[in-house]
Scaffold this motif. Structure first.
Motif, PDB file in Angstrom:
ATOM      1  N   ASP A 504       0.999  -1.204   0.102  1.00 17.45           N
ATOM      2  CA  ASP A 504       0.001   0.101   0.045  1.00 17.45           C
ATOM      3  C   ASP A 504       0.904   1.130   0.171  1.00 17.45           C
ATOM      4  O   ASP A 504       1.948   1.351   0.854  1.00 17.45           O
ATOM      5  N   ILE A 505       0.639   2.353  -0.773  1.00 16.57           N
ATOM      6  CA  ILE A 505       1.512   3.238  -0.965  1.00 16.57           C
ATOM      7  C   ILE A 505       0.596   4.667  -0.819  1.00 16.57           C
ATOM      8  O   ILE A 505      -0.617   4.728  -1.553  1.00 16.57           O
ATOM      9  N   VAL A 506       1.080   5.483  -0.134  1.00 13.31           N
ATOM     10  CA  VAL A 506       0.377   6.935  -0.150  1.00 13.31           C
ATOM     11  C   VAL A 506       1.511   7.803  -0.378  1.00 13.31           C
ATOM     12  O   VAL A 506       2.799   8.100   0.091  1.00 13.31           O
ATOM     13  N   ALA A 507       1.224   8.604  -1.604  1.00 14.61           N
ATOM     14  CA  ALA A 507       2.059   9.288  -2.173  1.00 14.61           C
ATOM     15  C   ALA A 507       1.725  10.922  -2.301  1.00 14.61           C
ATOM     16  O   ALA A 507       0.344  11.297  -2.500  1.00 14.61           O
ATOM     17  N   ILE A 509       1.487  14.550  -4.197  1.00 18.00           N
ATOM     18  CA  ILE A 509       1.643  15.000  -5.427  1.00 18.00           C
ATOM     19  C   ILE A 509       1.547  16.501  -5.683  1.00 18.00           C
ATOM     20  O   ILE A 509       0.867  17.166  -4.578  1.00 18.00           O
ATOM     21  N   HIS A 510       1.746  17.147  -6.810  1.00 19.44           N
ATOM     22  CA  HIS A 510       1.419  18.479  -6.951  1.00 19.44           C
ATOM     23  C   HIS A 510       0.755  18.814  -8.284  1.00 19.44           C
ATOM     24  O   HIS A 510       0.725  20.043  -8.447  1.00 19.44           O
ATOM     25  N   SER A 511       0.672  17.770  -9.375  1.00 14.37           N
ATOM     26  CA  SER A 511       0.152  18.009 -10.732  1.00 14.37           C
ATOM     27  C   SER A 511      -0.732  16.937 -11.138  1.00 14.37           C
ATOM     28  O   SER A 511      -0.526  16.001 -10.638  1.00 14.37           O
ATOM     29  N   ASP A 512      -1.499  17.428 -12.094  1.00 15.34           N
ATOM     30  CA  ASP A 512      -2.063  16.140 -12.885  1.00 15.34           C
ATOM     31  C   ASP A 512      -1.374  15.054 -13.359  1.00 15.34           C
ATOM     32  O   ASP A 512      -1.785  13.977 -13.589  1.00 15.34           O
ATOM     33  N   ASP A 513      -0.432  15.710 -14.103  1.00 12.65           N
ATOM     34  CA  ASP A 513       0.881  14.775 -14.785  1.00 12.65           C
ATOM     35  C   ASP A 513       1.100  13.617 -13.728  1.00 12.65           C
ATOM     36  O   ASP A 513       1.095  12.501 -13.971  1.00 12.65           O
ATOM     37  N   GLU A 514       1.525  14.009 -12.457  1.00 15.86           N
ATOM     38  CA  GLU A 514       2.048  13.298 -11.449  1.00 15.86           C
ATOM     39  C   GLU A 514       0.851  12.252 -10.886  1.00 15.86           C
ATOM     40  O   GLU A 514       1.066  11.163 -11.001  1.00 15.86           O
ATOM     41  N   ARG A 515      -0.200  12.689 -10.968  1.00 17.48           N
ATOM     42  CA  ARG A 515      -1.732  11.799 -10.675  1.00 17.48           C
ATOM     43  C   ARG A 515      -1.661  10.530 -11.598  1.00 17.48           C
ATOM     44  O   ARG A 515      -1.861   9.462 -11.204  1.00 17.48           O
ATOM     45  N   GLU A 516      -1.641  11.236 -13.060  1.00 15.02           N
ATOM     46  CA  GLU A 516      -1.947  10.171 -13.927  1.00 15.02           C
ATOM     47  C   GLU A 516      -0.623   9.226 -13.896  1.00 15.02           C
ATOM     48  O   GLU A 516      -0.904   7.881 -14.064  1.00 15.02           O
ATOM     49  N   ALA A 517       0.630   9.564 -13.745  1.00 21.01           N
ATOM     50  CA  ALA A 517       1.654   8.487 -13.873  1.00 21.01           C
ATOM     51  C   ALA A 517       1.620   7.486 -12.729  1.00 21.01           C
ATOM     52  O   ALA A 517       1.783   6.361 -12.879  1.00 21.01           O
ATOM     53  N   LEU A 518       1.193   8.049 -11.550  1.00 23.60           N
ATOM     54  CA  LEU A 518       1.086   7.261 -10.206  1.00 23.60           C
ATOM     55  C   LEU A 518       0.028   6.345 -10.257  1.00 23.60           C
ATOM     56  O   LEU A 518       0.152   5.366  -9.844  1.00 23.60           O
ATOM     57  N   HIS A 519      -1.176   6.867 -10.673  1.00 29.62           N
ATOM     58  CA  HIS A 519      -2.288   6.248 -11.019  1.00 29.62           C
ATOM     59  C   HIS A 519      -2.062   4.999 -11.866  1.00 29.62           C
ATOM     60  O   HIS A 519      -2.673   3.762 -11.653  1.00 29.62           O
ATOM     61  N   ASP A 520      -1.478   5.284 -12.872  1.00 32.07           N
ATOM     62  CA  ASP A 520      -0.932   4.074 -13.842  1.00 32.07           C
ATOM     63  C   ASP A 520      -0.205   3.028 -13.317  1.00 32.07           C
ATOM     64  O   ASP A 520      -0.366   1.877 -13.837  1.00 32.07           O
ATOM     65  N   LEU A 521       0.463   3.494 -12.271  1.00 34.58           N
ATOM     66  CA  LEU A 521       1.545   2.339 -11.367  1.00 34.58           C
ATOM     67  C   LEU A 521       0.564   1.546 -10.318  1.00 34.58           C
ATOM     68  O   LEU A 521       1.149   0.798  -9.720  1.00 34.58           O
ATOM     69  N   GLY A 522      -0.630   2.142 -10.015  1.00 37.44           N
ATOM     70  CA  GLY A 522      -1.447   1.296  -9.051  1.00 37.44           C
ATOM     71  C   GLY A 522      -1.623   2.010  -7.658  1.00 37.44           C
ATOM     72  O   GLY A 522      -2.055   1.553  -6.939  1.00 37.44           O
ATOM     73  N   ASN A 524      -3.352   4.357  -5.525  1.00 34.44           N
ATOM     74  CA  ASN A 524      -4.592   4.888  -5.251  1.00 34.44           C
ATOM     75  C   ASN A 524      -4.744   6.287  -4.309  1.00 34.44           C
ATOM     76  O   ASN A 524      -5.582   6.897  -4.470  1.00 34.44           O
ATOM     77  N   GLU A 525      -3.948   6.138  -3.294  1.00 31.99           N
ATOM     78  CA  GLU A 525      -3.891   7.083  -2.206  1.00 31.99           C
ATOM     79  C   GLU A 525      -3.137   8.201  -2.504  1.00 31.99           C
ATOM     80  O   GLU A 525      -1.846   8.063  -2.579  1.00 31.99           O
ATOM     81  N   LEU A 526      -3.735   9.207  -3.377  1.00 33.24           N
ATOM     82  CA  LEU A 526      -2.488  10.210  -3.782  1.00 33.24           C
ATOM     83  C   LEU A 526      -3.237  11.598  -3.001  1.00 33.24           C
ATOM     84  O   LEU A 526      -4.397  11.927  -3.292  1.00 33.24           O
TER      85      LEU A 526
END
Length: 565
Positions: A504-507, A509-522, A524-526
């Motif tokens: 489980d990962i909580v990260a 983020i500061h931008s939509d690009d980061e959100r999409e990149a990390l969401h693609d990695l699986g 969910n807690e951004l």
């Protein structure tokens, strides 16, 4: 209107329009506006298209800009801030300045300069880096609160303070009999500082209270400017630097109860006059010199960049910082700064340095400033590739932390990557609830504090796969990534999932690009701090309109699910 008055008005309007256009172009290219001012001056000045020729009056007004720059620097100075930046800034900054001055002397000697003054002052000029440019880059990259960001800002603060004694030495270096002139300048400076201490202790507080009691912003601003220029003029007439007087005046104001109001009132005026200075400076850059000595400029730029990269990188390494901090600090501080322009102009105007040294300094300064964003980006790419290679990653990890091979007996723990403000707050809550955690950070002072408290921790870059391999991720409950920088966050997540794909990962983020990149990695807690702050503001605002807590929570939950930005 007289002809002279018309010429002054035309020149003033032309300079301000040049600054406006140059600033807009620089902004569009994501470059510092100062660079736009300087290049604009180069274009319209005598060595460019020769659109503005009468520059004497502008140069006089530009000196007011120099005084106001040093005045605001003094108002923002505090011993508390100096203490906060720590040993790496105070001691390391002094080491960096001295070593870079030595580099300047060596470059001058290699070029065959006969004048010792030219060599020493060239060392002064290249020792300073650009606070404005580095801060902008760190903010744009989200790295201001990283280890290398804090180190760079601390060293830059010491460099800015070093401008004051350097400027104070300009009149002394401009006289014959250097030793006697310097001794005389030191004596006058001591007497001046004593007089200013008396004024600051008894006269200034009384005068400021009287001015503030009138409750007029215009009179308050006028009083502040008069005090600044009067003290600066007094030091100038005494044979020491105008800049020293302006700085000391700022320090005295900073100790009063009206410091914040004074800064707020003076800064807009300072920016206008400083703009005149940087445009007029661009007019003085000799483009013919640059064209005729292109090989010399390139060679000196390479020497400055290589030398300052090594010296600036050596300083944090000397205090135990990681190779990443070393590389990023070296890449961020290799340029020649804006205060070097101020110092170079003062030295040239006083006859301390020759015209060739002046032209060479300005040419190299513009080139190094232009190369700084490229240097920072190239360093990021280089470090990313090196740190992700297995062999080099292990070398970096083992050389960073002497306790690298230590085994941690942990299970169901939280791994916190980045123990800044967010990480510290999380750690406090976990400790209160009795939950175990392990912190990973590349600031040696943070790690020393954690180890003194017996908290499990690893010193190093959490995006390094070898560092993460020591964090017992296979048994961890959750990984929390609090980095400001997007690349570091993505690498840490990728490497962690290679070790434990079900983690489980909580990260952060500061931008939509980061959100999409990390969401693609699986992931969910951004958590996006700016978005969460807006939701909390909504909560308080809606509560004032009488909405119940249930209604407010429903609205906020809906917005969070929609991902409203």
């Amino acid at each position: 209107m007289k002809v002279a008055e018309q010429e002054l008005l035309i020149v003033l309007v032309g300079v301000l329009i040049t600054a406006l256009v140059g600033g807009f172009i620089a902004r569009a290219l994501r470059l510092p506006v100062i660079l736009g001012y300087i290049v604009g001056g180069m274009v319209v000045g005598p060595f460019g298209f020769n659109l503005i020729t009468h520059t004497a009056q502008i140069e006089t007004m530009a000196q007011i800009g120099v005084a106001l720059l040093l005045f605001t620097l003094g108002m923002q100075f505090s011993l508390k801030k100096l203490k906060e930046v720590g040993r790496v800034a105070v001691i390391g900054g002094c080491i960096q300045i001295l070593l870079t001055m030595g580099l300047g002397v060596l470059i001058g000697y290699a070029l065959g300069w006969q004048g010792v003054k030219d060599q020493i002052f060239f060392g002064f000029l290249i020792a300073l880096s650009s606070t404005m440019i580095v801060l902008k880059l760190l903010l744009d990259r989200g790295e201001l609160d990283t280890a290398h960001g804090r180190v760079m800002v601390g060293i830059l603060l010491i460099q800015d303070l070093a401008v004051v004694p350097m400027m104070a030495l300009v009149p002394a270096f401009g006289q014959s009999g250097l030793a006697w002139a310097v001794g005389k300048a030191v004596l006058i400076t001591v007497i001046f500082l004593g007089a200013m201490f008396v004024i600051g202790l008894w006269v200034l507080p009384w005068a400021m209270r009287r001015v503030a009691a009138v409750r007029s912003r215009e009179l308050f601003l006028l009083a502040i400017i008069c005090f600044c220029l009067a003290v600066a003029f007094a030091t100038y007439k005494s044979g020491i630097s105008l800049a020293l007087g302006a700085f000391v005046a700022g320090v005295l104001i900073s100790e009063s109860d009206y410091a914040y109001q004074a800064i707020a009132e003076v800064v807009p005026l300072r920016d206008i006059f400083a703009t005149l200075f940087f445009v007029s400076l661009g007019m003085l850059i000799n483009l013919d010199f640059l064209a005729d000595h292109i090989a010399l400029v390139v060679a000196v730029v390479i020497a400055i960049i290589a030398g300052k990269f090594i010296i600036s990188g050596f300083v944090p390494r000397l205090f135990g910082y990681s190779p990443k901090t070393m590389l990023y600090t070296g890449a961020g501080l290799f340029q020649i700064g804006e205060f070097s322009f101020v110092l170079a102009y003062a030295a040239w105007n006083a006859g301390v340095i020759s015209q060739d040294v002046y032209d060479l300094t300005l040419s190299c300064a513009v080139v190094t400033i232009l190369l700084t964003p490229l240097g920072m980006s190239a360093t990021s790419v280089l470090y990313r590739r090196l740190s992700q290679g297995r062999r080099f990653a292990r070398i970096l990890a083992s050389r960073t932390d002497p306790q690298f091979d230590r085994e941690f007996q942990l299970a169901n723990h939280v791994v916190i990557c980045g123990f800044g403000r967010v990480g510290r707050n999380l750690g406090k809550v976990l400790e209160r609830r009795g939950f175990s955690y392990l912190a990973v950070d590349n600031d040696p002072m943070v790690i020393d504090n954690l180890r003194s408290r017996g908290v499990p921790c690893i010193y190093g870059d959490a995006s390094n796969p070898e560092i993460l391999s020591r964090a017992v991720l296979s048994k961890a409950k959750v990984l929390v990534v609090t980095f400001h920088e997007a690349i570091g966050t993505e690498l840490a997540v990728r490497n962690a999932l290679k070790i434990n794909p079900k983690l489980d990962i909580v990260a952060r983020i500061h931008s939509d690009d980061e959100r999409e990149a990390l969401h693609d990695l699986g992931v969910n807690e951004l958590v996006r701090p700016e978005f969460e702050a807006s939701l909390e503001i909504m909560r308080h605002t809606l509560h004032r309109f009488g909405l119940t807590s249930t209604e407010i929570q429903y609205i906020i939950t809906s917005l969070r699910e929609e991902g409203l930005d």
